[in-house]
Design a protein around this motif. Sequence first.
Motif, PDB file in Angstrom:
ATOM      1  N   LEU A   1       0.891  -1.288   0.106  1.00  0.00           N
ATOM      2  CA  LEU A   1       0.037  -0.046  -0.040  1.00  0.00           C
ATOM      3  C   LEU A   1       0.629   1.367  -0.165  1.00  0.00           C
ATOM      4  N   GLU A   2       0.654   2.099  -1.073  1.00  0.00           N
ATOM      5  CA  GLU A   2       1.524   3.350  -1.018  1.00  0.00           C
ATOM      6  C   GLU A   2       0.229   4.370  -0.105  1.00  0.00           C
ATOM      7  N   ILE A   3       0.883   4.969   0.713  1.00  0.00           N
ATOM      8  CA  ILE A   3       0.082   5.737   1.959  1.00  0.00           C
ATOM      9  C   ILE A   3       0.617   7.080   2.208  1.00  0.00           C
ATOM     10  N   SER A   4      -0.207   8.081   1.945  1.00  0.00           N
ATOM     11  CA  SER A   4      -0.049   9.368   2.427  1.00  0.00           C
ATOM     12  C   SER A   4      -0.758   9.676   3.605  1.00  0.00           C
ATOM     13  N   PHE A   5      -0.128  10.401   4.524  1.00  0.00           N
ATOM     14  CA  PHE A   5      -0.895  10.757   5.855  1.00  0.00           C
ATOM     15  C   PHE A   5      -0.480  11.889   6.439  1.00  0.00           C
ATOM     16  N   THR A   6      -1.335  12.704   7.078  1.00  0.00           N
ATOM     17  CA  THR A   6      -1.436  14.008   7.597  1.00  0.00           C
ATOM     18  C   THR A   6      -1.356  13.962   9.145  1.00  0.00           C
ATOM     19  N   VAL A   7      -0.271  14.471   9.797  1.00  0.00           N
ATOM     20  CA  VAL A   7      -0.109  14.492  11.218  1.00  0.00           C
ATOM     21  C   VAL A   7      -0.603  15.886  11.649  1.00  0.00           C
ATOM     22  N   THR A   8      -1.708  16.007  12.428  1.00  0.00           N
ATOM     23  CA  THR A   8      -1.974  17.386  13.070  1.00  0.00           C
ATOM     24  C   THR A   8      -2.027  17.445  14.810  1.00  0.00           C
ATOM     25  N   GLY A   9      -1.277  18.468  15.111  1.00  0.00           N
ATOM     26  CA  GLY A   9      -1.380  18.663  16.639  1.00  0.00           C
ATOM     27  C   GLY A   9      -1.634  20.007  17.048  1.00  0.00           C
ATOM     28  N   ASP A  10      -1.754  20.384  18.162  1.00  0.00           N
ATOM     29  CA  ASP A  10      -2.370  21.800  18.647  1.00  0.00           C
ATOM     30  C   ASP A  10      -1.348  22.834  18.064  1.00  0.00           C
ATOM     31  N   GLU A  11      -0.146  22.619  17.622  1.00  0.00           N
ATOM     32  CA  GLU A  11       0.587  23.845  17.064  1.00  0.00           C
ATOM     33  C   GLU A  11       0.852  23.426  15.278  1.00  0.00           C
ATOM     34  N   GLY A  12       0.075  22.898  14.725  1.00  0.00           N
ATOM     35  CA  GLY A  12       0.212  22.694  13.504  1.00  0.00           C
ATOM     36  C   GLY A  12       0.099  21.314  12.839  1.00  0.00           C
ATOM     37  N   SER A  13       0.601  21.222  11.526  1.00  0.00           N
ATOM     38  CA  SER A  13       0.224  19.806  10.796  1.00  0.00           C
ATOM     39  C   SER A  13       1.306  19.660   9.741  1.00  0.00           C
ATOM     40  N   GLY A  14       1.507  18.326   9.519  1.00  0.00           N
ATOM     41  CA  GLY A  14       2.377  18.099   8.130  1.00  0.00           C
ATOM     42  C   GLY A  14       2.100  16.885   7.660  1.00  0.00           C
ATOM     43  N   GLU A  15       2.611  16.960   6.252  1.00  0.00           N
ATOM     44  CA  GLU A  15       2.135  15.730   5.333  1.00  0.00           C
ATOM     45  C   GLU A  15       3.425  14.865   5.227  1.00  0.00           C
ATOM     46  N   TYR A  16       3.052  13.506   5.100  1.00  0.00           N
ATOM     47  CA  TYR A  16       4.087  12.524   5.215  1.00  0.00           C
ATOM     48  C   TYR A  16       3.528  11.492   4.329  1.00  0.00           C
ATOM     49  N   HIS A  17       4.549  10.547   4.112  1.00  0.00           N
ATOM     50  CA  HIS A  17       4.393   9.387   3.108  1.00  0.00           C
ATOM     51  C   HIS A  17       5.284   8.108   3.513  1.00  0.00           C
ATOM     52  N   VAL A  18       4.409   6.840   3.789  1.00  0.00           N
ATOM     53  CA  VAL A  18       5.169   5.810   4.041  1.00  0.00           C
ATOM     54  C   VAL A  18       6.237   5.230   3.031  1.00  0.00           C
ATOM     55  N   ASN A  19       7.325   5.410   3.190  1.00  0.00           N
ATOM     56  CA  ASN A  19       8.490   5.083   2.459  1.00  0.00           C
ATOM     57  C   ASN A  19       8.532   3.609   1.834  1.00  0.00           C
ATOM     58  N   ASP A  20       8.570   3.431   0.657  1.00  0.00           N
ATOM     59  CA  ASP A  20       8.768   1.980   0.102  1.00  0.00           C
ATOM     60  C   ASP A  20       7.429   1.541   0.087  1.00  0.00           C
ATOM     61  N   GLY A  21       6.278   2.035   0.454  1.00  0.00           N
ATOM     62  CA  GLY A  21       5.066   1.216   0.701  1.00  0.00           C
ATOM     63  C   GLY A  21       4.880   0.284   1.958  1.00  0.00           C
ATOM     64  N   LEU A  22       3.750   0.094   2.395  1.00  0.00           N
ATOM     65  CA  LEU A  22       3.576  -0.579   3.676  1.00  0.00           C
ATOM     66  C   LEU A  22       3.088  -2.007   3.275  1.00  0.00           C
ATOM     67  N   LEU A  23       3.807  -3.221   3.485  1.00  0.00           N
ATOM     68  CA  LEU A  23       3.763  -4.551   3.113  1.00  0.00           C
ATOM     69  C   LEU A  23       2.990  -5.038   4.348  1.00  0.00           C
ATOM     70  N   LEU A  24       1.446  -5.474   3.862  1.00  0.00           N
ATOM     71  CA  LEU A  24       0.988  -6.369   4.761  1.00  0.00           C
ATOM     72  C   LEU A  24       0.654  -7.710   4.126  1.00  0.00           C
ATOM     73  N   ILE A  25       0.743  -8.977   5.179  1.00  0.00           N
ATOM     74  CA  ILE A  25       0.815 -10.143   4.521  1.00  0.00           C
ATOM     75  C   ILE A  25      -0.376 -10.827   5.444  1.00  0.00           C
ATOM     76  N   LYS A  26      -1.070 -11.941   4.832  1.00  0.00           N
ATOM     77  CA  LYS A  26      -1.892 -12.873   5.439  1.00  0.00           C
ATOM     78  C   LYS A  26      -1.108 -13.850   5.913  1.00  0.00           C
ATOM     79  N   GLU A  27      -0.625 -13.907   7.324  1.00  0.00           N
ATOM     80  CA  GLU A  27       0.332 -15.014   7.848  1.00  0.00           C
ATOM     81  C   GLU A  27      -0.498 -15.924   8.638  1.00  0.00           C
ATOM     82  N   ASP A  28      -0.571 -17.180   8.110  1.00  0.00           N
ATOM     83  CA  ASP A  28      -1.226 -18.343   9.008  1.00  0.00           C
ATOM     84  C   ASP A  28      -2.467 -17.922   9.228  1.00  0.00           C
ATOM     85  N   GLY A  29      -3.270 -17.133   8.119  1.00  0.00           N
ATOM     86  CA  GLY A  29      -4.580 -16.862   8.321  1.00  0.00           C
ATOM     87  C   GLY A  29      -4.998 -15.567   8.968  1.00  0.00           C
TER      88      GLY A  29
END
Length: 218
Positions: free
Chosen positions: A174-202
Amino acid sequence: MRCNHCGQPMNMSERFCTYCGQNNSLFPNEKTDASTKTRSAKIWAIEAIVAIVVVLAVVWVRQNSYKRVLDKYFEAYETQDVDLMYSIYAEYWKDFYDEGFYDGYAYDRIKEKIDSAKSKWEQHGDDIKIKYKVEETRRATEEELEELEEEIYDDYAYYVRDKEEFEITDAYVLEISFTVTGDEGSGEYHVNDGLLLIKEDGKWRVTDGWISCSFYGD
């Protein structure tokens, strides 16, 4: 009018024939009405049961899907919940590090990851909230799954499991972008190289470690 059963004279206002007791055909049959009501009640009960089963099935699928794991992944970062993150991490990775170093090493590594992210995002202040968006989804083919399973087994799972005890039946990058927001501002980020999810043993899991194959890492 005459009774349909015995042919004797019968007043139209009479519910039953005074000679044979037969029900007046102009009045509804009470037994039939009762039977109809019973059938309707049974049908309603069956429909209600089917509806409940469908709802439970949807909930089960949702709770056991990779999307649920993805929700927990960002929730763990948002709340700095090490236990939650640990619960969705791949077993092969946790077993490898716990057996290869010391019991609890994998947990400590996950805690370091969350602490590192917290340090990176501290510029945004407190009360952190994270919103993510999946920009691209890639699902492994059968051939890619076989290669991925072999890669992970040869590099990690071999250390604690026999070959027949380890199985990956599905996987996504999964290629994912996300926004982190706090009480002093926000920033844009991206999951480097994509996030690998597997179905391991069900069960769907978040992977970690060095993985290099045609589906991920090259």
